[in-house]
Design a protein around this motif. Structure first.
Motif: not given
Length: 148
Positions: A19-21, A102-103, A41-45
């Protein structure tokens, strides 16, 4: 010059794994606040959605491997995660996921602990919006210090 679609794909894909990246990559490539936040947000979700569905099956596989190798079930790390969950619930796991886990890791942990999928999605979304906003803001406003 990098094509805008490549920039967006990079931020999105990086956020699915770490996420931090996402905020760091978005601001370093010149993306503005809202696109960086949205892609992060879309990437994590995306990770949360996928791994909340397959998390139980994957963890059963890992447990079977662990038993075959005779590894201990409870490690220092797993005990700490359970302490956080008992003290703060799903909100605590979701809050720590973007910055410490990580997510994928946070979602698998929540799934293992028996949290219903809709609660995982809700808490992880709220956490992603909070941390995405804070980290994107910080990387935009303080990122210039890293260039010197």
């Amino acid at each position: 010059m990098v094509h805008p679609a490549v920039k967006c794909a990079s931020v999105f894909l990086l956020s699915t794994v770490k996420f931090l990246g996402g905020p760091l990559a978005g601001t370093s490539m010149g993306l503005h606040f809202w696109p960086t936040l949205g892609l992060t947000v879309a990437g994590m979700m995306t990770s949360v959605f996928i791994f909340s569905g397959i998390g139980r099956v994957w963890m059963q596989h890992r447990q079977k491997q662990r038993r075959l190798r005779r590894e201990p079930i409870f490690t220092k790390r797993s005990r700490n995660i359970i302490k956080v969950f008992r003290k703060f619930g799903m909100g605590g796991i979701a809050f720590l996921t973007p910055v410490l886990l990580s997510p994928i890791g946070g979602t698998v942990i929540a799934t293992l602990l028996g949290v219903p999928r809709h609660r995982i999605l809700l808490h992880m979304f709220l956490s992603a919006v909070f941390w995405g906003s804070a980290l994107t803001f910080a990387s935009i406003h303080f990122g210039h210090m890293l260039k010197h």
